[in-house]
Design a protein around this motif. Structure first.
Motif, PDB file in Angstrom:
ATOM      1  N   CYS A 184       0.798  -1.284   0.076  1.00  0.00           N
ATOM      2  CA  CYS A 184      -0.003   0.033  -0.019  1.00  0.00           C
ATOM      3  C   CYS A 184       0.733   1.332  -0.045  1.00  0.00           C
ATOM      4  O   CYS A 184       0.564   2.200  -0.472  1.00  0.00           O
ATOM      5  CB  CYS A 184      -0.950   0.004   1.185  1.00  0.00           C
ATOM      6  N   ASN A 208      -2.468 -11.139  -8.439  1.00  0.00           N
ATOM      7  CA  ASN A 208      -3.625 -10.989  -7.830  1.00  0.00           C
ATOM      8  C   ASN A 208      -3.745 -10.334  -6.318  1.00  0.00           C
ATOM      9  O   ASN A 208      -4.693  -9.752  -6.161  1.00  0.00           O
ATOM     10  CB  ASN A 208      -4.304 -12.546  -7.628  1.00  0.00           C
ATOM     11  N   LYS A 211      -3.520  -6.920  -7.100  1.00  0.00           N
ATOM     12  CA  LYS A 211      -4.790  -6.501  -7.488  1.00  0.00           C
ATOM     13  C   LYS A 211      -5.800  -6.233  -6.126  1.00  0.00           C
ATOM     14  O   LYS A 211      -6.755  -5.190  -6.028  1.00  0.00           O
ATOM     15  CB  LYS A 211      -5.257  -7.378  -8.619  1.00  0.00           C
ATOM     16  N   ARG A 212      -5.741  -7.396  -5.537  1.00  0.00           N
ATOM     17  CA  ARG A 212      -6.788  -7.461  -4.408  1.00  0.00           C
ATOM     18  C   ARG A 212      -6.696  -6.277  -3.292  1.00  0.00           C
ATOM     19  O   ARG A 212      -7.651  -5.812  -2.975  1.00  0.00           O
ATOM     20  CB  ARG A 212      -6.668  -8.769  -3.738  1.00  0.00           C
ATOM     21  N   LYS A 214      -4.944  -3.444  -4.022  1.00  0.00           N
ATOM     22  CA  LYS A 214      -5.408  -2.191  -4.711  1.00  0.00           C
ATOM     23  C   LYS A 214      -7.032  -1.852  -4.548  1.00  0.00           C
ATOM     24  O   LYS A 214      -7.585  -0.689  -4.418  1.00  0.00           O
ATOM     25  CB  LYS A 214      -4.821  -2.106  -5.972  1.00  0.00           C
ATOM     26  N   LYS A 215      -7.688  -2.753  -5.039  1.00  0.00           N
ATOM     27  CA  LYS A 215      -9.158  -2.933  -5.245  1.00  0.00           C
ATOM     28  C   LYS A 215      -9.824  -2.745  -3.546  1.00  0.00           C
ATOM     29  O   LYS A 215     -10.721  -1.733  -3.569  1.00  0.00           O
ATOM     30  CB  LYS A 215      -9.634  -4.270  -5.619  1.00  0.00           C
ATOM     31  N   SER A 216      -9.512  -3.571  -2.903  1.00  0.00           N
ATOM     32  CA  SER A 216     -10.110  -3.248  -1.288  1.00  0.00           C
ATOM     33  C   SER A 216      -9.804  -1.934  -0.617  1.00  0.00           C
ATOM     34  O   SER A 216     -10.593  -1.443   0.015  1.00  0.00           O
ATOM     35  CB  SER A 216      -9.976  -4.339  -0.549  1.00  0.00           C
ATOM     36  N   LYS A 218      -8.870   0.832  -2.381  1.00  0.00           N
ATOM     37  CA  LYS A 218      -9.269   1.733  -3.511  1.00  0.00           C
ATOM     38  C   LYS A 218      -7.974   2.637  -3.935  1.00  0.00           C
ATOM     39  O   LYS A 218      -7.886   3.744  -3.806  1.00  0.00           O
ATOM     40  CB  LYS A 218     -10.269   2.807  -3.042  1.00  0.00           C
ATOM     41  N   LYS A 220      -4.564   3.874  -6.164  1.00  0.00           N
ATOM     42  CA  LYS A 220      -3.959   3.941  -7.598  1.00  0.00           C
ATOM     43  C   LYS A 220      -2.761   3.199  -7.794  1.00  0.00           C
ATOM     44  O   LYS A 220      -2.569   2.581  -8.622  1.00  0.00           O
ATOM     45  CB  LYS A 220      -4.062   5.376  -7.888  1.00  0.00           C
TER      46      LYS A 220
END
Ligand SMILES: Nc1ncnc2c1ncn2[C@@H]1O[C@H](COP(=O)(O)OP(=O)(O)OP(=O)(O)O)[C@@H](O)[C@H]1O
Ligand SMILES: [Mg+2]
Length: 309
Positions: A184, A208, A211-212, A214-216, A218, A220
């Protein structure tokens, strides 16, 4: 140094009264501070960046590359901090730490120790936050302290970021809270990959995970870059695995250097900077130099400003 001829460098050293160190009758080294002065004078800008060296698969070269690239970046006058997040402490062992008792990350989490107290200077322009087995409780402590994974590492590094150009984090081969937090905080994740049949499995899992995260949260950032390590031109399958990956990953995510297999890395376990101390030219020296230049942006800068004078 950015296309500068030895004569031009010699002139600058003299004109600016910069320090250089005679190491043999025919050889001089330029210490980081002088290199920095020369490069800044020529218009090079040290960009600030935080990089996590991460890959879920073990033994791919996270520690080897992070320690040697950090050492090389510091030779180029880049103010560098390297953080060991692996409780095995392999990276810490590759630097000569001045005393036996030192503070580590868990002391920050558990006892509110100031991050500055964990930083040890190992050579000019190179600092380290070491690790040892006590960091094995990090995840548990982070849970107790109900730490916010997204900001934990970032908030702590915010206190020291002004002192550095480059912060490199050596992650353990595992999915845990502290490496998630390191991801992060990072601008980029550097993923070492070995050209072998299992390379893709580890890569897919690592991508993955990024990606996970970054998505959880939010986020960039971070972006990611893959670097081939342990390439052996005599093994023809290696080239085939590389070709295979190239067809699946966008080229901008592949670092334009390949780190060849070289026995001198074994010594780097005792001293990360040692690969540069050997007088003869080795593949390791050449490859890590190129990787460091790519990472700090020196190659791009030279390309854009051909300063052949
Ligand atoms: N290019 C290379 N040539 C030869 N040996 C290498 C190279 N890169 C790494 N090694 C060796 O491979 C071994 C594993 O490397 P390293 O410890 O850096 O991997 P790692 O990804 O940090 O492992 P871990 O996941 O356990 O933390 C070490 O013995 C190291 O010396
Ligand atoms: Mg390691």
């Amino acid at each position: 140094l950015g296309g500068l001829s030895p004569q031009a460098i010699y002139k600058m050293l003299k004109a600016k009264e910069l320090e250089s160190i005679m190491i043999s009758p025919r050889k001089k080294v330029i210490p980081p501070e002088s290199v920095r002065t020369i490069l800044i004078d020529k218009g090079f800008k040290y960009q600030k960046q935080i990089l996590a060296f991460d890959m879920i698969k073990g033994g791919v070269g996270k520690t080897t590359l992070s320690s040697t690239v950090a050492a090389r970046a510091s030779h180029y006058g880049c103010k560098t901090l390297i953080i060991d997040f692996d409780l095995q402490g392999n990276l810490s062992r590759s630097f000569e730490l001045p005393n036996k008792t030192y503070k580590i990350w868990i002391d920050i989490v558990k006892d509110n120790v100031d991050v500055n107290e964990t930083i040890i200077n190992v050579s000019p322009y190179l600092d380290i936050i070491p690790s040892n087995l006590n960091n094995s409780r990090l995840d548990i402590e982070m849970q107790h302290a109900s730490t916010n994974i997204k900001d934990h590492v970032k908030d702590i590094l915010d206190n020291v970021i002004d002192n550095y150009d480059l912060i490199i984090i050596d992650c353990p081969p595992a999915i845990n809270k502290v490496s998630a937090s390191a991801i992060c905080a990072s601008d980029k994740v550097i993923i070492p990959l070995n050209p072998d049949p299992y390379a893709m499995d580890g890569l897919v899992m690592t991508l993955n995970e990024i990606k996970r995260i970054k998505k959880s949260f939010k986020l960039k950032n971070p972006d990611y870059m893959i670097v081939w390590n342990k390439y052996d031109a005599r093994k023809r399958l290696g080239a085939i695995y590389m070709h295979d990956l190239a067809s699946q990953i966008k080229v901008e995510h592949i670092l334009p250097v390949v780190i060849r297999t070289d026995t001198s890395y074994e010594n780097a376990i005792a001293n990360a900077a040692s690969i540069f101390e050997a007088s003869k030219n080795t593949n390791a020296k050449e490859d890590i130099d190129q990787m460091a230049r790519e990472i700090i942006g020196l190659n791009k800068w030279v390309e854009e400003n051909s300063i052949d004078k």
